[in-house]
Design an enzyme around this catalytic site. Structure first.
Site, PDB file in Angstrom:
ATOM      1  N   CYS A   1      46.115 144.421 -71.778  1.00 54.42           N
ATOM      2  CA  CYS A   1      46.327 143.007 -71.440  1.00 54.42           C
ATOM      3  C   CYS A   1      45.658 142.126 -72.499  1.00 54.42           C
ATOM      4  O   CYS A   1      46.145 142.039 -73.619  1.00 54.42           O
ATOM      5  CB  CYS A   1      45.820 142.716 -70.031  1.00 54.42           C
ATOM      6  SG  CYS A   1      46.437 141.170 -69.326  1.00 54.42           S
TER       7      CYS A   1
ATOM      8  N   HIS B   1      49.005 146.907 -67.183  1.00 55.60           N
ATOM      9  CA  HIS B   1      47.780 147.598 -66.764  1.00 55.60           C
ATOM     10  C   HIS B   1      48.109 149.024 -66.322  1.00 55.60           C
ATOM     11  O   HIS B   1      48.354 149.267 -65.136  1.00 55.60           O
ATOM     12  CB  HIS B   1      47.114 146.843 -65.615  1.00 55.60           C
ATOM     13  CG  HIS B   1      46.505 145.540 -66.009  1.00 55.60           C
ATOM     14  ND1 HIS B   1      45.176 145.413 -66.356  1.00 55.60           N
ATOM     15  CD2 HIS B   1      47.053 144.305 -66.140  1.00 55.60           C
ATOM     16  CE1 HIS B   1      44.924 144.150 -66.657  1.00 55.60           C
ATOM     17  NE2 HIS B   1      46.036 143.462 -66.541  1.00 55.60           N
TER      18      HIS B   1
ATOM     19  N   GLU C   1      46.235 151.461 -65.887  1.00 56.27           N
ATOM     20  CA  GLU C   1      45.189 152.068 -65.052  1.00 56.27           C
ATOM     21  C   GLU C   1      45.519 152.038 -63.565  1.00 56.27           C
ATOM     22  O   GLU C   1      45.048 152.879 -62.792  1.00 56.27           O
ATOM     23  CB  GLU C   1      43.839 151.371 -65.287  1.00 56.27           C
ATOM     24  CG  GLU C   1      43.729 149.942 -64.796  1.00 56.27           C
ATOM     25  CD  GLU C   1      44.144 148.904 -65.823  1.00 56.27           C
ATOM     26  OE1 GLU C   1      43.709 147.742 -65.710  1.00 56.27           O
ATOM     27  OE2 GLU C   1      44.891 149.264 -66.749  1.00 56.27           O
TER      28      GLU C   1
END
Length: 595
Positions: A393, A520, A522
């Site tokens: 990001c 993102h 994750e």
């Protein structure tokens, strides 16, 4: 539908989230379908505008919901895809009641309590595991501690709810603390006794006690708790300290917690014995890791690790898949800046030592201009010294800004977020959202990214996919007008949205591993199913642009993509360099309270 309610007493931070998630894992291992609900008693409608220093990260769901980080915990443990309705807050409940304009006196009882019960029943019916139809069991976590004023409407509603659905459909597990006073070295039951008494006084009776303690409870301690808390001895389990939290489902299984839950829910004849062989094997691998990999985490909120919880867990999942012991060096981004060298030379030197001693550099997402220059310097160091780098990001945006400044010579290149008057805006504001209204106004949730070609590292890490769906949370992105000039200088924007105007993935082809992503990754990483980009970061080396073999990582593509779901070796090559023993760091091996 069967319901399991998890409450907490005595103190906060006991690990209700891990307990609720582990119960879900155990029930899923018994062959049941499980969903989850988190109740947060705060007045906010969602977690979107909360400070990461106070509440940790904001977890983003596929549907764009900005929710409490415990929902990330549930998704990781149970490998589910939750919705914004799986997170209930006081703000949401009150807003839903007031929006109905009932035309009568609105009261906490019955209007608010009825709305809470209706929300629970509705959310519990939403499929979250990719199958059709509702789950068998819904695990509900009530945030906060029994006795908190803000949770009283929820406790009243849950008391009514338990009576309405019936004893065979509702099981209450109370997580409490059994401390040991150093002076006497004895496990003290009185705090739990008082907590259970308070719970019973509010109309809820626990079926199972989950006691947090440094060591397993003695039989005499269990007997005392059973006598004074009116809970059978066999329904009292100990959640004692373990090397890592992947042990918790195994602890519960070994103490036959699943049998107590299944009996309470009348499911003994339906469920099987828990099958946790794969989970057990992964936990043993985690315990035995010894070959270290050192990551410099360059961020703004390094004072609270929960601010980057999903990033830490994604690193952990990837490091376990690659048989590497994760060590995270927290590097405050602002400490890398020249102003810190003048004001605090020791902090400046420590930050740069940590950065230079690291095997990999990761710059996570964030908002605001504090520490941005330090992040740019970290990206510059990684790019110029062939250190594997992953920017997420804002981390991608600062990598682009650094390249524009250092390679293109645009020394005033910047983001309009930090300098609205910059003459060389490399990162610009997204035009379709509001600049002024905070909360839920960003590009949120799952979006599709198309690979411009499959001959790039990121596409290979996603299984040679043509596209991938990942979660977003941002307002600013790379200015498409500067992309041709950047690509001419060697930067490749290998992933874009369907319009081709939004830059999603950037790479440096001649670098061992230099990748930035606007999304993102994750948020979709799972134990046993690590995110491909994190796997690539752990696997990469300075010497080889293709990194190392990753011991049969099970699933690289965790979002929706058209690539294969299994990749035995993410990339081939030599192992990365070993750590320099002179570098000091604090090991970060995921031994906190979230997975």
């Amino acid at each position: 539908m069967k319901y399991v309610l998890v409450t907490g007493g005595v103190v906060s931070g006991l690990g209700k989230g891990v307990t609720a998630s582990s119960i879900g894992v155990l029930l899923k291992a018994c062959g049941l379908r499980v969903t989850s609900i988190k109740i947060d008693p705060y007045l906010n409608t969602d977690a979107g505008t909360m400070s990461p220093f106070e509440h940790g990260e904001v977890f983003v769901l596929d549907d764009g919901g900005e929710v409490d980080l415990d929902l990330g915990n549930y998704e990781r443990f149970l490998d589910t895809t939750l919705t914004r309705d799986n997170n209930i807050t006081t703000g949401k409940i009150y807003q839903s009641v007031l929006d109905k304009e009932l035309g009568k006196t609105v009261q906490v009882v019955p209007h608010i309590t009825d709305a809470i019960q209706e929300w629970i029943e509705r959310a519990a019916m939403i499929p979250v595991d990719g199958q059709e139809g509702p789950a068998d069991v819904c695990v509900i976590e009530l945030g906060g501690t029994i006795g908190d004023i803000e949770s009283m409407p929820f406790i009243e509603a849950l008391g009514q709810f338990s009576y309405r659905v019936g004893a065979g459909n509702f099981c209450l597990i109370h997580v409490s603390l059994v401390p040991v006073l150093n002076v006497v070295g004895e496990q003290k039951t009185k705090p739990t006794q008082h907590s259970v008494r308070g719970l019973r006084g509010l109309g809820l009776t626990p079926n199972i006690l989950a006691c947090r303690s440094a060591k397993a409870l003695g039989e005499n301690v269990k007997g005392k708790l059973s006598q004074f808390c009116h809970v059978p001895v066999e329904n009292i389990v100990t959640l004692y300290d373990v090397p890592n939290i992947w042990h918790i489902p195994l602890l519960l299984r070994d103490q036959k917690a699943h049998e107590a839950i299944l009996k309470g829910l009348n499911l003994m004849g339906v469920a099987r014995n828990p099958e946790l062989e794969e989970w057990t094997a992964r936990t043993k691998v985690y315990d035995q890791l010894c070959d270290p990999v050192r990551i410099a985490m360059v961020g703004k909120y390094t004072g609270l690790s929960d601010s980057y919880l999903s990033v830490l867990k994604a690193l952990l999942h990837a490091s376990v898949a690659c048989r590497r012991k994760l060590i995270v060096d927290w590097v405050p981004a602002s400490d890398l800046e020249d102003i810190t060298r003048k004001e605090s030379p020791e902090a400046y030197e420590a930050a740069w030592n940590s950065l230079k001693c690291a095997d990999r550099v990761l710059v996570p997402g964030g908002f605001g201009d504090r520490g941005v220059q330090g992040k740019i310097l970290a990206a510059k160091y990684a790019r110029e010294n062939n250190v594997p780098f992953l920017g997420i990001c804002l981390g991608m945006q600062i990598a682009v800004i650094e390249f524009a400044r250092s390679v293109l010579g645009l020394h005033d290149a910047n983001s309009t977020e930090f300098d609205p008057e910059t003459k060389n805006p490399c990162v610009i504001f997204m035009p379709e959202v509001s600049k002024t209204h905070m909360g839920g106004t960003m590009r949120l949730g799952s979006r599709r990214t198309y690979f411009m070609n499959t001959d790039c590292k990121s596409a290979k890490l996603y299984g040679n996919a043509r596209f991938v769906d990942e979660r977003h949370r941002h307002r600013y992105e790379v200015n498409p007008e500067v992309v041709p000039e950047l690509e001419k200088a060697g930067l490749r924007f290998v992933g874009r949205d369907e319009s081709g105007q939004r830059m999603e993935i950037v790479e440096l082809p001649d670098h061992p591993y230099f990748i930035g992503v606007q999304f993102h990754p994750e948020f979709k990483s799972r134990p046993g199913k690590p995110s491909g980009l994190f796997l690539g970061l752990i696997a990469a080396s300075r010497e080889q642009s293709d990194g190392v073999s990753c011991y049969g990582s099970k699933a690289i593509t965790n979002g929706m993509s058209n690539g294969p779901s299994v990749m035995k070796s993410c990339i081939n090559g030599n192992a990365s360099k070993f750590l320099n023993g002179s570098c000091n760091a604090i090991p970060m091996n995921g031994n906190g309270v979230h997975c």
